[in-house]
Design an enzyme around this catalytic site. Structure first.
Site, PDB file in Angstrom:
ATOM      1  N   LYS A  71       0.821  -1.215   0.000  1.00 25.06           N
ATOM      2  CA  LYS A  71       0.000   0.000   0.000  1.00 25.06           C
ATOM      3  C   LYS A  71       0.858   1.269   0.000  1.00 25.06           C
ATOM      4  O   LYS A  71       0.617   2.180  -0.805  1.00 25.06           O
ATOM      5  CB  LYS A  71      -0.940  -0.031   1.207  1.00 25.06           C
ATOM      6  CG  LYS A  71      -1.819   1.183   1.385  1.00 25.06           C
ATOM      7  CD  LYS A  71      -3.003   0.907   2.286  1.00 25.06           C
ATOM      8  CE  LYS A  71      -2.646   0.135   3.520  1.00 25.06           C
ATOM      9  NZ  LYS A  71      -1.735   0.864   4.430  1.00 25.06           N
ATOM     10  N   THR A  73       4.034   1.483  -0.825  1.00 23.18           N
ATOM     11  CA  THR A  73       4.784   1.478  -2.081  1.00 23.18           C
ATOM     12  C   THR A  73       3.921   2.026  -3.217  1.00 23.18           C
ATOM     13  O   THR A  73       4.394   2.816  -4.051  1.00 23.18           O
ATOM     14  CB  THR A  73       5.254   0.046  -2.414  1.00 23.18           C
ATOM     15  OG1 THR A  73       6.046  -0.431  -1.330  1.00 23.18           O
ATOM     16  CG2 THR A  73       6.063   0.005  -3.693  1.00 23.18           C
ATOM     17  N   ARG A  94       2.118   8.638   6.919  1.00 23.46           N
ATOM     18  CA  ARG A  94       2.426   8.525   8.342  1.00 23.46           C
ATOM     19  C   ARG A  94       3.920   8.279   8.545  1.00 23.46           C
ATOM     20  O   ARG A  94       4.604   7.802   7.646  1.00 23.46           O
ATOM     21  CB  ARG A  94       1.652   7.358   8.966  1.00 23.46           C
ATOM     22  CG  ARG A  94       0.160   7.528   8.998  1.00 23.46           C
ATOM     23  CD  ARG A  94      -0.508   6.299   9.586  1.00 23.46           C
ATOM     24  NE  ARG A  94      -0.272   5.114   8.767  1.00 23.46           N
ATOM     25  CZ  ARG A  94      -0.428   3.862   9.186  1.00 23.46           C
ATOM     26  NH1 ARG A  94      -0.808   3.638  10.427  1.00 23.46           N
ATOM     27  NH2 ARG A  94      -0.226   2.846   8.387  1.00 23.46           N
ATOM     28  N   LYS A 105       7.244  -6.453  10.774  1.00 25.18           N
ATOM     29  CA  LYS A 105       6.763  -5.769   9.570  1.00 25.18           C
ATOM     30  C   LYS A 105       7.884  -5.061   8.807  1.00 25.18           C
ATOM     31  O   LYS A 105       7.849  -4.897   7.602  1.00 25.18           O
ATOM     32  CB  LYS A 105       5.681  -4.752   9.964  1.00 25.18           C
ATOM     33  CG  LYS A 105       5.018  -4.024   8.809  1.00 25.18           C
ATOM     34  CD  LYS A 105       3.867  -3.160   9.328  1.00 25.18           C
ATOM     35  CE  LYS A 105       3.168  -2.419   8.198  1.00 25.18           C
ATOM     36  NZ  LYS A 105       3.967  -1.306   7.662  1.00 25.18           N
ATOM     37  N   ALA A 273      -3.324   1.598  13.025  1.00 21.32           N
ATOM     38  CA  ALA A 273      -4.670   1.515  12.456  1.00 21.32           C
ATOM     39  C   ALA A 273      -5.498   0.396  13.070  1.00 21.32           C
ATOM     40  O   ALA A 273      -6.721   0.456  13.036  1.00 21.32           O
ATOM     41  CB  ALA A 273      -4.594   1.319  10.948  1.00 21.32           C
ATOM     42  N   PHE A 301      -3.415  -0.434   7.157  1.00 21.95           N
ATOM     43  CA  PHE A 301      -3.987  -1.769   7.004  1.00 21.95           C
ATOM     44  C   PHE A 301      -5.107  -1.782   5.959  1.00 21.95           C
ATOM     45  O   PHE A 301      -5.089  -0.988   5.031  1.00 21.95           O
ATOM     46  CB  PHE A 301      -4.448  -2.326   8.347  1.00 21.95           C
ATOM     47  CG  PHE A 301      -3.317  -2.611   9.298  1.00 21.95           C
ATOM     48  CD1 PHE A 301      -2.228  -3.369   8.893  1.00 21.95           C
ATOM     49  CD2 PHE A 301      -3.323  -2.117  10.589  1.00 21.95           C
ATOM     50  CE1 PHE A 301      -1.168  -3.638   9.755  1.00 21.95           C
ATOM     51  CE2 PHE A 301      -2.273  -2.383  11.463  1.00 21.95           C
ATOM     52  CZ  PHE A 301      -1.199  -3.134  11.044  1.00 21.95           C
ATOM     53  N   PHE A 381       3.235  -8.893  -9.567  1.00 19.90           N
ATOM     54  CA  PHE A 381       4.326  -9.825  -9.280  1.00 19.90           C
ATOM     55  C   PHE A 381       4.607 -10.625 -10.551  1.00 19.90           C
ATOM     56  O   PHE A 381       3.697 -10.856 -11.358  1.00 19.90           O
ATOM     57  CB  PHE A 381       3.954 -10.779  -8.136  1.00 19.90           C
ATOM     58  CG  PHE A 381       4.026 -10.154  -6.771  1.00 19.90           C
ATOM     59  CD1 PHE A 381       5.087 -10.433  -5.920  1.00 19.90           C
ATOM     60  CD2 PHE A 381       3.035  -9.284  -6.332  1.00 19.90           C
ATOM     61  CE1 PHE A 381       5.155  -9.856  -4.651  1.00 19.90           C
ATOM     62  CE2 PHE A 381       3.101  -8.707  -5.072  1.00 19.90           C
ATOM     63  CZ  PHE A 381       4.164  -8.991  -4.226  1.00 19.90           C
ATOM     64  N   TRP A 409       6.938  -0.945  -7.693  1.00 16.80           N
ATOM     65  CA  TRP A 409       8.043  -1.496  -6.908  1.00 16.80           C
ATOM     66  C   TRP A 409       9.257  -1.712  -7.794  1.00 16.80           C
ATOM     67  O   TRP A 409      10.374  -1.380  -7.425  1.00 16.80           O
ATOM     68  CB  TRP A 409       7.605  -2.818  -6.264  1.00 16.80           C
ATOM     69  CG  TRP A 409       8.655  -3.425  -5.383  1.00 16.80           C
ATOM     70  CD1 TRP A 409       8.885  -3.162  -4.065  1.00 16.80           C
ATOM     71  CD2 TRP A 409       9.637  -4.406  -5.770  1.00 16.80           C
ATOM     72  NE1 TRP A 409       9.944  -3.906  -3.603  1.00 16.80           N
ATOM     73  CE2 TRP A 409      10.422  -4.680  -4.626  1.00 16.80           C
ATOM     74  CE3 TRP A 409       9.922  -5.069  -6.958  1.00 16.80           C
ATOM     75  CZ2 TRP A 409      11.473  -5.590  -4.637  1.00 16.80           C
ATOM     76  CZ3 TRP A 409      10.977  -5.987  -6.979  1.00 16.80           C
ATOM     77  CH2 TRP A 409      11.723  -6.234  -5.835  1.00 16.80           C
TER      78      TRP A 409
END
Length: 556
Positions: A71, A73, A94, A105, A273, A301, A381, A409
């Site tokens: 998200k 990224t 954030r 994470k 979140a 999230f 991907f 990405w």
């Protein structure tokens, strides 16, 4: 493929003064933190406040899985792509917390070729905002215990103290502790505990405050305990809020940084979140809207947590009207929701995809309830097949959504051009008729049931005896006519993290209600959600190192 930190360390960063000049911000309105970071002065807002707002785009996602969604990224890549198309775009994000960074994470500054830099600084201490919040939080804790020790003029009941201590680290051993041991000189013995700083009400208050005086007022409204008569004791009763605000005088100022492609980023605030409201600060978003034509922001999230709180808490308080939503998913995550094991996600599996897409469809329905136009983007991907991509595209378009592939990405802004064009098309051709989900003047039960049924898909809500008692207390204090912030696991639409996809016929159990009077919302704790996470068996910190030249490795 290079690691995220290797890519970030090779970035061609520009001095932050150059990034600011793109936004017509002069040196007088910058408070420099080295060469590549700066805070935006209070005077800047006074210069900008009468300018017309740009367009506001929220990036959210399906429920997170071990397969990853990307998200942040996507948010960074979209901002870079918009700039490539000639738009004056700003990203508003954030700040990362050290807890997940050192835990499981990792960092929260994007990934691959869509990152915010300086990546190491941002993921570690940045400009010290979160440390300042910890200090302000713990000052209140210290003044509370000191007041009791020094005679307890306010008649605080030590058995009814609500205010825990805070540290920005995952440390399960601090969840429940005893303080005041060691004899008369060391205070009054009592049970206590810690929460992670990003779950602190002080963090929520900082992110919801309009200015320094609003911050000080809100800090004063924090309910820290009840006295022997059952009446609330607030931070202002302890005369703590002035000093707390003084500690936060710089932390309340938004931070300016940049992406790998030198797109401006305003990064400020970082409430969790799944525990708190999961959005960057109102000040940062409002300032970005005055500085740019398009502002890309995100909420933490999945959309059931971050987006719901963004809409029903942040937008309500700040009087924001989001113009579009980007909903992020991956083929891998959808197959995981369809029952595929993590080590089998690279194999084409249309049957699992057809089961797992129910999660995406529910999030689409949820966004549509807020009457904001959206585009679904698949974070690509190499294992994704044409058949899988086409299936998701057809299902999304059947629900009236735009659809785009994102390769940010791997390719940075270039990989987000399709998504950027679809976003611009929405902003130029569709109108947002945004409205919150519920009326704050409804009862607490009605508000929680509305979220549980309409957003999670629950059949009902069960309130434990403690939650009912908490509710009665909140109503007696006439604090029930404010928004709800539900603390829930992030992995499932339900309060059971093991129920993937789109669960049905389940109840949400509210075990406790907490009043965040300064922030201005009621926190409803569900399931096993905790305000102090723990570290995994092999924390990410085990892989982080630094050499004699000061070069950091292993951060991601």
């Amino acid at each position: 493929m290079k690691t995220d930190i290797e890519i970030a360390q090779e970035a061609n960063m520009k001095p932050i003064t150059e990034i600011a000049s793109k936004l017509d911000i002069n040196l007088d309105d910058l408070e420099l933190y080295g060469k590549y970071k700066a805070k935006l002065s209070d005077n800047l807002w006074n210069k900008l406040k009468d300018k017309e707002d740009g367009k506001l785009v929220l990036v959210t996602a399906i429920n997170p899985t071990p397969a990853g969604e990307g998200k942040t990224t996507t948010s960074v890549g979209l901002g870079q792509a918009l700039c490539k198309l000639g738009k004056k775009a700003i990203i508003a994000l954030r700040e990362p917390s050290l807890g997940p960074c050192m835990g499981i994470k990792g960092g929260a500054a994007g990934g691959g070729y869509s990152q915010v830099v300086p990546m190491e600084d941002i993921n570690l201490h940045f400009t010290g905002d979160i440390h300042a919040i910890s200090a302000a939080h713990n000052l209140l804790s210290a003044m509370l215990d000191n007041h009791i020790h020094q005679g307890n003029e306010l008649q605080i009941d030590p058995r009814q103290i609500l205010w825990k201590r805070a540290v920005d680290m995952n440390d399960r051993a601090l969840r429940n502790i005893v303080v005041g041991l060691g004899g008369k000189l060391n205070g009054i013995p009592r049970e206590d505990g810690y929460m992670i700083t990003v779950a602190s009400e002080v963090m929520a208050i900082l992110c919801l405050s309009e200015d320094l005086m609003d911050l000080k007022r809100r800090l004063g409204e924090i309910i820290v305990a009840y006295n022997f008569n059952g009446e609330p004791v607030r931070a202002k009763d302890l005369k703590a809020n002035g000093a707390m605000a003084a500690l936060l005088k710089d932390a309340i100022k938004p931070n300016l940084v940049q992406t790998l492609e030198n797109t401006p980023v305003i990064m400020h605030g970082g409430p969790f979140a799944n525990i708190a409201h999961g959005c960057n600060s109102i000040r940062a978003t409002k300032m970005a809207l005055k500085l740019g034509d398009i502002v890309v922001t995100e909420a933490g999230f999945g959309a059931d947590l971050g987006a719901e709180k963004f809409f029903d808490i942040k937008c309500r308080f700040a009087k924001l009207k989001p113009d579009a939503v980007v909903l992020v998913a991956t083929i891998r995550a959808l197959k995981y929701n369809g029952g595929v094991a993590k080590d089998k996600l690279n194999i084409e599996n249309l049957e699992a995809l057809k089961k797992g897409i129910a999660n995406l469809k529910k999030h689409i329905e949820n966004i549509q309830q807020y009457k904001v136009p959206l585009v679904v983007t698949l974070n690509a991907f190499v294992s994704d097949t044409d058949a899988e991509i086409n299936y998701v595209k057809e299902e999304c378009e059947a629900m009236g959504c735009s659809f785009a592939i994102s390769e940010v990405w791997e390719k940075g802004g270039e990989g987000g051009l399709e998504l950027a064009r679809k976003t611009i098309e929405i902003l130029e051709t569709k109108t947002s008729n945004f409205e919150p989900l519920y009326d704050v003047n409804s009862s607490i039960e009605e508000k929680i049931e509305t979220i549980a049924k309409k957003i999670y898909g629950a059949k009902g809500v069960v309130f434990t005896p403690k939650a009912k008692k908490d509710m009665e207390k909140i109503i007696s204090m006439k604090l029930d006519k404010i928004p709800i912030c539900i603390a829930k696991n992030q992995y499932s639409l339900s309060d059971d993290p093991n129920l993937l996809g789109r669960p049905e016929n389940f109840d949400i159990t509210v075990r406790e209600l907490k009043i965040s009077a300064g922030a201005g919302f009621i926190v409803a704790l569900t399931g096993d959600i905790m305000t102090m996470p723990g570290l995994p068996k092999k924390p990410a910190a085990m892989n982080i190192d630094i050499n004699e030249q000061g070069k950091i490795t292993g951060l991601f």
